[in-house]
Design an enzyme around this catalytic site. Structure first.
Site, PDB file in Angstrom:
ATOM      1  N   HIS A 188     -11.247  -2.432   3.457  1.00 23.10           N
ATOM      2  CA  HIS A 188     -11.125  -2.004   4.847  1.00 23.10           C
ATOM      3  C   HIS A 188     -11.859  -0.689   5.114  1.00 23.10           C
ATOM      4  O   HIS A 188     -11.950  -0.240   6.262  1.00 23.10           O
ATOM      5  CB  HIS A 188      -9.651  -1.863   5.202  1.00 23.10           C
ATOM      6  CG  HIS A 188      -8.984  -0.818   4.382  1.00 23.10           C
ATOM      7  ND1 HIS A 188      -8.780  -0.931   3.014  1.00 23.10           N
ATOM      8  CD2 HIS A 188      -8.532   0.407   4.712  1.00 23.10           C
ATOM      9  CE1 HIS A 188      -8.223   0.158   2.554  1.00 23.10           C
ATOM     10  NE2 HIS A 188      -8.063   0.993   3.550  1.00 23.10           N
ATOM     11  N   ASP A 189     -12.347  -0.046   4.036  1.00 23.67           N
ATOM     12  CA  ASP A 189     -13.081   1.222   4.190  1.00 23.67           C
ATOM     13  C   ASP A 189     -14.576   1.057   3.996  1.00 23.67           C
ATOM     14  O   ASP A 189     -15.314   2.048   4.055  1.00 23.67           O
ATOM     15  CB  ASP A 189     -12.624   2.220   3.108  1.00 23.67           C
ATOM     16  CG  ASP A 189     -11.233   2.727   3.336  1.00 23.67           C
ATOM     17  OD1 ASP A 189     -10.590   3.122   2.346  1.00 23.67           O
ATOM     18  OD2 ASP A 189     -10.780   2.725   4.503  1.00 23.67           O
ATOM     19  N   ASP A 191       0.860  -1.186   0.000  1.00 26.69           N
ATOM     20  CA  ASP A 191       0.000   0.000   0.000  1.00 26.69           C
ATOM     21  C   ASP A 191       0.897   1.237   0.000  1.00 26.69           C
ATOM     22  O   ASP A 191       1.740   1.400   0.894  1.00 26.69           O
ATOM     23  CB  ASP A 191      -0.898  -0.009   1.253  1.00 26.69           C
ATOM     24  CG  ASP A 191      -2.257   0.617   0.975  1.00 26.69           C
ATOM     25  OD1 ASP A 191      -3.274   0.066   1.402  1.00 26.69           O
ATOM     26  OD2 ASP A 191      -2.275   1.671   0.300  1.00 26.69           O
ATOM     27  N   GLU A 244      -6.191   4.003  -6.098  1.00 24.35           N
ATOM     28  CA  GLU A 244      -7.463   4.260  -5.420  1.00 24.35           C
ATOM     29  C   GLU A 244      -7.840   5.689  -5.750  1.00 24.35           C
ATOM     30  O   GLU A 244      -7.086   6.621  -5.435  1.00 24.35           O
ATOM     31  CB  GLU A 244      -7.342   4.089  -3.913  1.00 24.35           C
ATOM     32  CG  GLU A 244      -8.689   4.213  -3.227  1.00 24.35           C
ATOM     33  CD  GLU A 244      -8.621   4.748  -1.811  1.00 24.35           C
ATOM     34  OE1 GLU A 244      -7.660   5.445  -1.478  1.00 24.35           O
ATOM     35  OE2 GLU A 244      -9.547   4.467  -1.045  1.00 24.35           O
TER      36      GLU A 244
HETATM   37  O1  TEU Z   1      -9.338   6.021   1.705  1.00 28.03           O
HETATM   38  C1  TEU Z   1      -9.723   7.106   0.889  1.00 28.03           C
HETATM   39  C2  TEU Z   1     -11.134   7.446   1.120  1.00 28.03           C
HETATM   40  O2  TEU Z   1     -11.815   8.015   0.308  1.00 28.03           O
HETATM   41  C3  TEU Z   1     -11.668   7.146   2.446  1.00 28.03           C
HETATM   42  O3  TEU Z   1     -11.899   8.416   2.997  1.00 28.03           O
HETATM   43  C4  TEU Z   1     -12.909   6.307   2.310  1.00 28.03           C
HETATM   44  O4  TEU Z   1     -13.507   6.448   1.075  1.00 28.03           O
HETATM   45  C5  TEU Z   1     -13.864   6.797   3.309  1.00 28.03           C
HETATM   46  O5  TEU Z   1     -13.202   6.584   4.523  1.00 28.03           O
HETATM   47  C6  TEU Z   1     -15.155   6.030   3.246  1.00 28.03           C
HETATM   48  O6  TEU Z   1     -15.968   6.576   4.247  1.00 28.03           O
HETATM   49  C7  TEU Z   1      -7.937   5.846   1.787  1.00 28.03           C
HETATM   50  C8  TEU Z   1      -7.682   4.633   2.663  1.00 28.03           C
HETATM   51  O7  TEU Z   1      -8.231   3.478   2.044  1.00 28.03           O
HETATM   52  C9  TEU Z   1      -8.329   4.919   3.999  1.00 28.03           C
HETATM   53  O8  TEU Z   1      -8.251   3.768   4.838  1.00 28.03           O
HETATM   54  C10 TEU Z   1      -7.606   6.091   4.627  1.00 28.03           C
HETATM   55  O9  TEU Z   1      -8.259   6.433   5.844  1.00 28.03           O
HETATM   56  C11 TEU Z   1      -7.618   7.306   3.702  1.00 28.03           C
HETATM   57  O10 TEU Z   1      -7.337   7.005   2.348  1.00 28.03           O
HETATM   58  C12 TEU Z   1      -6.533   8.284   4.134  1.00 28.03           C
HETATM   59  O11 TEU Z   1      -5.274   7.681   3.863  1.00 28.03           O
END
Ligand code: TEU
Ligand code: CA
Length: 556
Positions: free
Chosen positions: A330-331, A98, A254
């Site tokens: 994970h999000d 990542d 992403e």
């Molecule tokens: O996530 C990007 C993002 O858009 C997140 O804000 C996510 O869509 C949102 O939390 C959904 O509610 C990336 C990573 O995957 C995330 O885990 C990190 O918190 C974020 O960037 C900051 O690095």
């Protein structure tokens, strides 16, 4: 592996904190992952995507990096990582790291130096601005609430952070910063890492002049406003030319808010700065009447909205770019709870149906740890059950600060959409902490691990695990599923998601009933050469029972 092996691969996402603890501290770690590589291989995955494992104060579970070239001691040592990489390669598994280079932790050496003064080598590694009329330089809202600007007394300026204040954004207009990132990428690629998932990579180029937004300014609209900035293509081309193109790797960007046009530009068969993107259209679907709440809602996703989103990306990128295929990560909340039915009666059937629906699409499928078991949301009921910075902040913002909704309503929305749903420990068996740890886990194990766990799945030939294993095997064996074209069917049908794939080994018809009702659909399946896979034991032709999902092949 073929030259574009990413197109033929299935990726398994491991969230290191929650996958397997090996040293009895309640937190997942690298030796724990190594001990489970055989399991991932048994599923049939080709690539493992590891969420961040670098030194970090863990304010955002590792997405706040304090040293890009050192392993967080909580996860182990660099020797542990080298061992994991070596064992994975021995098993024919690739490891994708990542890459979080839109921002660092405020504990990173670069930021500690940058905040000291306006004229040291790191001063311009971040985005600093003077107050405007004594206030924040613009009206943007951070993803985790509040302004994107934090005032630093020492430097007497504001710094930009699209996420938490502990996550200052890097200044990509600074060529020295870009070179520092490229050097770090070479460090990992020279260790034979197989690629990168690039965190919010379409946010690294901010709109010129950082202008105020007009209209409704929320975390969501701010993310869309800064997406795909004016110099993004330039930076990705430079990164590709200087680093990525020199290695046989896989890259996935992403990109919250990315459009199909931009995805084609960045992953196009011509430019191919990146191999593919994670788009957010289908996971961002919300029917919330109150747009101030953004993604926070408990309204079920409409099937027609889901089909329109997924089909649009299939058709737009067909022959022009490449899709990542995912239901959760994970999000995001867990797939069977968000897009299916996680009741005792339908959970297994529905989880298999979702797997079939996704894995026959054109693109690279991603399986998030536990999705292959039909793991569910946590169904949390209390605010103290949340640990994620986003969930904790948004409850305070919406209920206490802005009073947009009351506590019980916001708890329903969080239960449906919180990222914490995906972060409960992997459920290996029915023992006290699901075989994840012998200690008290950093985050509570879902009590339903008694029934939903790897051991139970491996002992049940009709389990979600063996269904996913078969889906992956079919993909590996079918050129049409890997590379064939996509044909949408009846996009306004609000009960059944049906589509076709056309290619070398014939035409595949995929039909999934997304309802708990029995329906009938006739796509001439009676003429099919074979029933390839189904989540029922028998086939009743044009009848589709609750959550019935089946695939036919019509030989050429
Ligand atoms: O996530 C990007 C993002 O858009 C997140 O804000 C996510 O869509 C949102 O939390 C959904 O509610 C990336 C990573 O995957 C995330 O885990 C990190 O918190 C974020 O960037 C900051 O690095
Ligand atoms: Ca541990």
């Amino acid at each position: 592996m073929t030259e574009q092996w990413f197109k033929d691969s299935v990726v398994y996402q491991v969230y290191p904190m929650s996958f397997q603890d090996s040293n009895g501290d309640g937190i997942g770690d690298l030796p724990g992952i190594t001990s489970r590589l055989e399991y991932i291989k048994k599923l049939g995955a080709d690539v493992i995507w590891l969420n961040p494992i670098y030194v970090s104060p863990n304010k955002d579970n590792g997405y706040d990096i304090a040293d890009y070239e050192a392993i967080n001691p909580t996860y182990g040592t660099m020797a542990d990582f080298d061992n994991l990489l070596e064992k994975a390669h021995e098993l024919g598994l690739k490891i994708v790291m990542d890459l979080v280079v839109n921002h660092t932790s405020d504990q990173h050496k670069w930021f500690q130096e940058s905040r000291k003064s306006k004229d040291n080598p790191y001063s311009d590694y971040y985005i600093w601005r003077d107050p405007v009329d004594g206030h924040e330089p613009n009206n943007w809202v951070a993803a985790f609430g509040g302004s994107v600007w934090e005032y630093d007394e020492g430097r007497g300026q504001y710094y930009l952070h699209m996420y938490a204040p502990s996550q200052p954004d890097l200044n990509w207009t600074n060529p020295k910063l870009r070179e520092a990132v490229y050097s770090m990428q070479r460090f990992w690629l020279d260790k034979s890492v197989d690629g990168f998932r690039m965190d919010v990579i379409n946010e690294i180029s901010k709109p010129d002049g950082l202008p105020n937004m007009t209209g409704e300014v929320t975390a969501g609209t701010t993310q869309d406003f800064i997406a795909d900035g004016p110099h993004l293509g330039e930076y990705l081309s430079e990164m590709n030319e200087k680093v990525l193109s020199k290695y046989d790797i896989m890259t996935v960007g992403e990109m919250p808010g990315v459009t199909t046009e931009d995805a084609i530009e960045y992953t196009g068969l011509k430019s191919n700065e990146l191999n593919m993107v994670f788009e957010f259209e289908h996971v961002g679907l919300t029917n919330n009447p109150d747009t101030r709440l953004g993604r926070w809602n408990d309204v079920p996703v409409k099937l027609t909205d889901l089909k329109h989103a997924l089909n649009r990306w299939q058709i737009a990128l067909d022959g022009k770019g490449w899709n990542s295929l995912y239901w959760n990560n994970h999000d995001q909340p867990r797939a069977v709870s968000r897009f299916g039915n996680d009741s005792d009666e339908f959970r297994v059937r529905s989880a298999k149906a979702l797997g079939t629906t996704l894995h026959f699409l054109q693109g690279t499928p991603y399986v998030f740890e536990g999705e292959e078991l039909g793991m569910t949301n946590g169904h949390f009921t209390r605010v103290d059950q949340y640990e994620d910075v986003e969930s904790v902040n948004v409850y305070k913002e919406m209920v206490e600060d802005k009073k947009i909704v009351d506590g019980p309503t916001m708890l329903k929305y969080l239960a449906n959409m919180s990222r914490d749903n995906a972060r409960t420990p992997m459920q290996w068996d029915a023992s006290e902490n699901a075989g994840f740890t012998t200690a008290t886990p950093w985050y509570a194990v879902n009590p339903n691990h008694k029934e939903i766990n790897v051991q139970a799945n491996l002992e049940d030939p009709d389990s979600v695990f063996y269904h996913y294993q078969k889906l992956i095997k079919i993909r590996h064996e079918s050129e049409t599923i890997r590379r064939g074209t996509f044909e949408a069917l009846d996009e306004d049908d609000d009960q059944v998601y049906a589509y076709r794939r056309h290619g070398e080994d014939g035409t595949y018809l995929i039909m999934t009933n997304f309802t708990d009702q029995t329906v009938t659909r006739d796509y001439q399946q009676a003429d099919a050469s074979e029933l390839v896979i189904s989540n029922y034991q028998d086939d009743q032709g044009t009848t589709l029972r609750p959550y019935e999902s089946k695939v036919y092949r019509f030989a050429k």
